[in-house]
Write a protein that holds these residues in place. Structure first.
Motif, PDB file in Angstrom:
ATOM      1  N   PRO A 167       0.821  -1.221   0.000  1.00  0.00           N
ATOM      2  CA  PRO A 167       0.000   0.000   0.000  1.00  0.00           C
ATOM      3  C   PRO A 167       0.855   1.272   0.000  1.00  0.00           C
ATOM      4  N   TYR A 168       0.281   2.330  -0.543  1.00  0.00           N
ATOM      5  CA  TYR A 168       0.963   3.614  -0.629  1.00  0.00           C
ATOM      6  C   TYR A 168       0.681   4.459   0.603  1.00  0.00           C
ATOM      7  N   ALA A 169       1.750   5.013   1.190  1.00  0.00           N
ATOM      8  CA  ALA A 169       1.609   5.959   2.283  1.00  0.00           C
ATOM      9  C   ALA A 169       1.234   7.336   1.727  1.00  0.00           C
ATOM     10  N   ASP A 170       0.899   8.252   2.623  1.00  0.00           N
ATOM     11  CA  ASP A 170       0.417   9.569   2.209  1.00  0.00           C
ATOM     12  C   ASP A 170       1.433  10.351   1.379  1.00  0.00           C
ATOM     13  N   ASP A 171       2.688  10.318   1.783  1.00  0.00           N
ATOM     14  CA  ASP A 171       3.683  11.236   1.239  1.00  0.00           C
ATOM     15  C   ASP A 171       4.501  10.676   0.082  1.00  0.00           C
ATOM     16  N   GLU A 172       4.111   9.562  -0.478  1.00  0.00           N
ATOM     17  CA  GLU A 172       4.927   8.953  -1.520  1.00  0.00           C
ATOM     18  C   GLU A 172       4.813   9.725  -2.835  1.00  0.00           C
ATOM     19  N   PRO A 173       5.937   9.892  -3.536  1.00  0.00           N
ATOM     20  CA  PRO A 173       5.921  10.663  -4.783  1.00  0.00           C
ATOM     21  C   PRO A 173       5.140   9.946  -5.877  1.00  0.00           C
ATOM     22  N   LEU A 197      -0.051  16.266   1.927  1.00  0.00           N
ATOM     23  CA  LEU A 197      -0.743  15.136   1.320  1.00  0.00           C
ATOM     24  C   LEU A 197      -1.463  14.299   2.368  1.00  0.00           C
ATOM     25  N   LEU A 198      -2.631  13.778   1.982  1.00  0.00           N
ATOM     26  CA  LEU A 198      -3.386  12.915   2.893  1.00  0.00           C
ATOM     27  C   LEU A 198      -4.199  11.920   2.080  1.00  0.00           C
ATOM     28  N   LEU A 202      -6.822  11.361  12.193  1.00  0.00           N
ATOM     29  CA  LEU A 202      -6.981  12.816  12.156  1.00  0.00           C
ATOM     30  C   LEU A 202      -8.433  13.259  12.102  1.00  0.00           C
ATOM     31  N   LEU A 203      -9.254  12.520  11.378  1.00  0.00           N
ATOM     32  CA  LEU A 203     -10.618  12.955  11.075  1.00  0.00           C
ATOM     33  C   LEU A 203     -11.660  12.271  11.949  1.00  0.00           C
ATOM     34  N   ARG A 204     -12.752  12.976  12.183  1.00  0.00           N
ATOM     35  CA  ARG A 204     -13.900  12.363  12.863  1.00  0.00           C
ATOM     36  C   ARG A 204     -14.687  11.461  11.920  1.00  0.00           C
ATOM     37  N   THR A 205     -14.686  11.801  10.643  1.00  0.00           N
ATOM     38  CA  THR A 205     -15.391  11.008   9.643  1.00  0.00           C
ATOM     39  C   THR A 205     -14.816   9.601   9.578  1.00  0.00           C
ATOM     40  N   ARG A 206     -15.683   8.601   9.664  1.00  0.00           N
ATOM     41  CA  ARG A 206     -15.229   7.214   9.558  1.00  0.00           C
ATOM     42  C   ARG A 206     -15.198   6.826   8.089  1.00  0.00           C
ATOM     43  N   LEU A 207     -14.047   6.370   7.639  1.00  0.00           N
ATOM     44  CA  LEU A 207     -13.866   6.008   6.239  1.00  0.00           C
ATOM     45  C   LEU A 207     -14.241   4.542   6.054  1.00  0.00           C
ATOM     46  N   ARG A 208     -15.495   4.324   5.709  1.00  0.00           N
ATOM     47  CA  ARG A 208     -16.025   2.959   5.618  1.00  0.00           C
ATOM     48  C   ARG A 208     -15.466   2.220   4.409  1.00  0.00           C
ATOM     49  N   GLY A 209     -15.407   0.900   4.533  1.00  0.00           N
ATOM     50  CA  GLY A 209     -15.036   0.071   3.405  1.00  0.00           C
ATOM     51  C   GLY A 209     -16.219  -0.095   2.470  1.00  0.00           C
ATOM     52  N   VAL A 210     -15.922  -0.422   1.224  1.00  0.00           N
ATOM     53  CA  VAL A 210     -16.989  -0.488   0.215  1.00  0.00           C
ATOM     54  C   VAL A 210     -17.964  -1.631   0.487  1.00  0.00           C
ATOM     55  N   THR A 214      -4.395   5.357   7.158  1.00  0.00           N
ATOM     56  CA  THR A 214      -4.260   5.326   8.620  1.00  0.00           C
ATOM     57  C   THR A 214      -4.162   6.736   9.205  1.00  0.00           C
ATOM     58  N   ARG A 215      -3.378   7.596   8.565  1.00  0.00           N
ATOM     59  CA  ARG A 215      -3.223   8.948   9.089  1.00  0.00           C
ATOM     60  C   ARG A 215      -4.567   9.679   9.100  1.00  0.00           C
TER      61      ARG A 215
END
Length: 270
Positions: free
Chosen positions: A112-118, A201-202, A256-264, A251-252
């Motif tokens: 998986p790609y992290a936030d800051d990857e080019p 980036l996020l 950071l956010l209150r919004t829950r990022l649900r899976g599809v 993960t970051r």
């Protein structure tokens, strides 16, 4: 809060407008060819490839924040140049900028790609999104740049593509993995970032990694459709050069956010 949503007639842009109005914010949304049709939103026509027009509109609206969502697949001037014009205009007004980018700027890999990857784009659209990010970050280092994945929800292009494949009118790739996100989750996350000082980036994507073909089967289950006609293939079989395994590690954003990022899978389970 007065917010300008550039690309307010798009699928994500309309949801950002709708939910911003629900927060009691003053909202101006731009369109080029489609309608916004969201109550409480002041709609303004804008060609983001026209730098002078972008600057004039931002100067007139005087927003506290600008959300940049415009893109057109295969159109460099809209996707890359347009993002640069929006960033310059927002910076001139000292407005908070949240720019929405894409996982399409990655080539794909088993990790998986992290936030800051080019960026490592392998096709023109990915290169345009990478150029847009570069411009935004150069103009405004304090901007939040959201990398997201396939956006799903009622009326989305992704759901319609799955319906078309189930009806035999389109083909889904079985070797392309993504982390789809519901449009309401993404819109809420974007608006949280508007009101936050986060810079850089996020990754903001769903928690499930699925292939496009599996997404088609999930759509079939959700809407009670027959999978017998589902057409699938691989990128290798078509000879197309496309990003394959592109999973975003969010993960970051989750911390950071209150919004829950649900899976599809949860999203389509209803």
């Amino acid at each position: 809060m007065r917010v300008l949503v550039v690309g307010g007639s798009g699928f994500l842009g309309r949801e950002v407008c709708r939910r911003a109005v629900g927060l009691g914010w003053s909202v101006v949304g731009t369109f080029h060819s489609g309608a916004i049709a969201v109550g409480g939103v002041a709609a303004r026509r804008l060609d983001v490839t026209d730098r002078a027009a972008v600057r004039a509109l931002v100067a007139e609206v005087r927003p506290d924040a600008v959300v940049g969502t415009p893109y057109r697949y295969g159109h460099w001037a809209v996707t890359a140049d347009g993002a640069a014009h929006v960033a310059v205009a927002a910076a001139e007004r000292n407005a908070r900028l949240v720019h929405v980018s894409s996982d399409a700027l990655h080539a794909g890999r088993p990790v998986p790609y992290a936030d800051d990857e080019p960026p490592t784009p392998v096709h023109a659209y990915g290169a345009a999104k990478a150029a847009a990010e570069t411009a935004v970050r150069a103009v405004d280092p304090g901007a939040a740049v959201v990398r997201t994945s396939l956006i799903v929800g009622e009326g989305s292009k992704q759901i319609q593509l799955c319906r078309d494949a189930l009806a035999g009118r389109a083909t889904l790739f079985s070797d392309e993995l993504r982390c789809p996100i519901d449009v309401t989750d993404l819109a809420d996350a974007v608006l949280e970032l508007v009101a936050s000082p986060y810079a850089g980036l996020l990754n903001v994507a769903g928690s499930d990694a699925v292939s496009r073909a599996e997404l088609g089967r999930l759509v079939a289950e959700r809407f009670g459709l027959d999978t017998a006609g589902l057409k699938t293939t691989t990128s290798a079989a078509t000879g197309l050069v496309r990003p394959l395994d592109v999973r975003l590690d969010s993960t970051r954003a989750g911390g950071l956010l209150r919004t829950r990022l649900r899976g599809v899978r949860e999203v389509l389970a209803g």
